[in-house]
Design an enzyme around this catalytic site. Structure first.
Site: not given
Length: 608
Positions: A2, A484, A487
């Site tokens: 976070c 990639k 993702e």
């Protein structure tokens, strides 16, 4: 994973507005929910909810809040699903305490049971809420706030970066750090806390990095730090970062990912200029003389580590072992004094890589850290450090930090190979000369291939799966290309050694199935040509990324060809990363996704 932020003091605008701006610069760390809390004459006001920051702001208007101090949080869910109740900050039973937290409290169930038995009421499913109630217990017992914080964190097991408000001391933001990153931004008449430097770059570029076990508070005019009950003098830790606020903004690009792809010539140029070749030569001797070289990293950095492994074994003939950081326990019985661990992490805070580095050092190995963030935890706890100079990277998908890592690691390997006689001066000079030219060649690649890649992405966007194939040093680059695509475009993509495609994967290939080849090593031209023809014979949509010198031979083998400048395989790892990054980016955009905020992912993984 976070993002947290805290501010104390007047900054010329409402605290709620400043907190929102800071959180937006941390949203790459998580975007399941968001919230802020501020202190003032009326106590603590909390506004939070599920959703991205702009969505939560539209519901609760926290930019209108003002006060003496405030904290904010943007969440990547670990304990408790994304919901309004699980959003941070969390409060105690009295409403006098508010807490934002990054990390995992491993013993929270035990603590929650104890607190519940004493009458505390829990609202959320998170581990974080126990922090607020523990602190409440200690201040109710009469302890001063700072002592209550010290006693609270003594009860916690796990990782944490904590920002805490206490309404009875409204001009202070309390903090504590263990494993999870936390930095202080030092201003004039105000001070900040944040998970990462870009959060407050619009307000100050003077930074103090906090260390594990430290806790304290900021006020508008001071930064107070303790460890184990003893004050810590942090004045000597203040450093000025040379990142501009503009570097952490999109500057007219539709997404940070595209901006950062286009920033690679600059990132490479500054990384090269920042290398102390005398120090690199020293490190290369340490590597060459090590009993055994281990290389560890996670995600994109792991693919950079695979390139280093290929170079150290292939050029320098060293005994190397590369592994995903989360699997470090497999190698513990092998580690001895005289071994070296190369730990690669763009943030310098990746928890798995940090754990591996700590355990290897405990067993007598020396550790060399490669990172993009000066004074981050992994470099700070290592014996040796090498830094890329890529500037802040905001998009979750790493691009410019990856190619900057490749530049540094290739230079390191070339020096090690020269030192132990694996290569001669002529080959060494070629590699180093090409690395110096890398910024210009990457820029030329970008100009020449972007339109072509976008055309190909328009066809790939409708596909459900893809293969990325290569051989030799090109394989880690193919693996990075597949990562990639997964993702940011959510296309199921797998990378294999091209020779392995015949041992199972080719069974899935049918008409129009995308297969992307990266062609780097001249020694593999014959088998790669054969692999491409095998795929084409089964109707695959084949895409070849290859240097121009091989176009005459291979140009007609592939359905589509992306030509890159001619270079040695050592530089082609960097050059051929560019079209793969662009392909993932444009496929994501054409599929209607935001590549900066891929679902379920965060920029820096700080929980195991």
């Amino acid at each position: 994973m976070c993002g947290i932020v805290g501010v104390a003091g007047g900054i010329g605008e409402r605290l709620g507005s400043a907190l929102k701006k800071c959180l937006e610069r941390l949203e790459y760390r998580g975007y399941d929910s968001a919230g802020v809390a501020v202190t003032g004459a009326g106590g603590i006001i909390v506004r939070k909810g599920r959703g991205k920051i702009h969505e939560v702001e539209a519901r609760f208007n926290f930019t209108a809040l003002d006060g003496l101090s405030g904290i904010g949080h943007t969440r990547w869910a670990t304990h408790g699903k994304p919901s309004d109740e699980n959003a941070h900050p969390h409060v105690d039973c009295t409403g006098e305490v508010a807490v934002a937290h990054n990390g995992i409290i491993a013993n929270y169930r035990e603590l929650k049971e104890q607190l519940t038995a004493r009458g505390h009421r829990f609202i959320s499913d998170t581990d974080t809420e126990v922090i607020a109630h523990l602190f409440e217990d200690y201040v109710k017992a009469g302890l001063p706030a700072l002592v209550a914080l010290r006693e609270t964190i003594r009860r916690l097991k796990g990782s944490y970066a904590i920002a805490l408000l206490y309404s009875r001391e409204p001009d202070r933001v309390f903090f504590a750090r263990n494993v999870s990153p936390l930095v202080v931004g030092v201003g004039e008449g105000f001070n900040f806390l944040a998970s990462d430097i870009p959060a407050f770059l619009g307000y100050t570029n003077r930074v103090i990095t906090l260390h594990d076990g430290e806790y304290g508070y900021i006020t508008p005019s001071s930064v107070y730090v303790e460890k184990n009950g003893e004050p810590v003098n942090v004045e000597g830790r203040v450093r000025v970062v040379n990142w501009s606020p503009e570097a952490a903004s999109r500057e007219g690009y539709p997404h940070f990912m595209l901006k950062e792809i286009h920033e690679q010539p600059k990132a490479l140029r500054e990384t090269w200029a920042g290398l102390d070749m005398g120090y690199v030569s020293k490190l290369s001797r340490i590597i060459a003389e090590a009993r055994r070289v281990f290389i560890t990293a996670s995600g994109t950095s792991y693919h950079a580590g695979l390139v280093l492994d290929h170079l150290l074994a292939g050029l320098a003939g060293l005994d190397t072992h590369v592994f995903n950081s989360s699997e470090y326990r497999k190698y513990l019985r092998l580690v001895r004094e005289g071994d070296l661990l190369v730990a690669v992490s763009q943030s310098g805070e990746t928890i798995d890589t940090l754990m591996a580095a700590r355990v290897f050092r405990e067993r007598g190995a020396r550790v060399l850290a490669v990172s993009n963030v000066v004074d981050s935890t992994i470099p700070r706890e290592s014996d040796y450090q090498l830094y890329t100079s890529a500037g802040p990277e905001i998009s979750v998908a790493a691009t410019k930090t990856f190619t900057a890592q490749l530049m540094i690691l290739t230079a390191l390997a070339a020096n090690a190979a020269l030192y132990n006689g694996g290569i001669g001066k002529e080959t060494y000079s070629l590699i180093m000369s090409e690395l110096e030219q890398a910024p210009d060649l990457v820029n030329a690649t970008m100009i020449n291939v972007e339109a072509r890649v976008r055309h190909i992405a328009d066809k790939v966007k409708v596909k459900a799966s893809a293969y990325y194939l290569s051989r030799g040093i090109g394989l880690p680059i193919a693996m990075e290309g597949a990562l990639k695509m997964k993702e940011v475009a959510y296309v199921h993509a797998e990378a294999y050694p091209a020779g392995e495609s015949k041992h199972g994967p080719i069974a899935l290939v049918d008409q129009g199935f995308p297969v992307i080849f990266t062609v780097t090593d001249d020694d593999y031209l014959d088998p790669l040509e054969g692999n491409a023809m095998e795929m084409a014979a089964r109707g695959a949509y084949t895409i070849g990324i290859l240097p121009s010198k091989h176009y005459a031979r291979l140009g007609k083998v592939f359905t589509e060809v992306i030509q890159t400048p001619d270079a040695s395989p050592y530089l082609l790892t960097i050059i051929q990363s560019i079209p793969l990054q662009l392909l993932a980016y444009y496929t994501a955009v054409l599929r209607g996704y935001d590549p900066d905020k891929p679902r379920n992912l965060a920029k820096t993984v700080t929980v195991e």
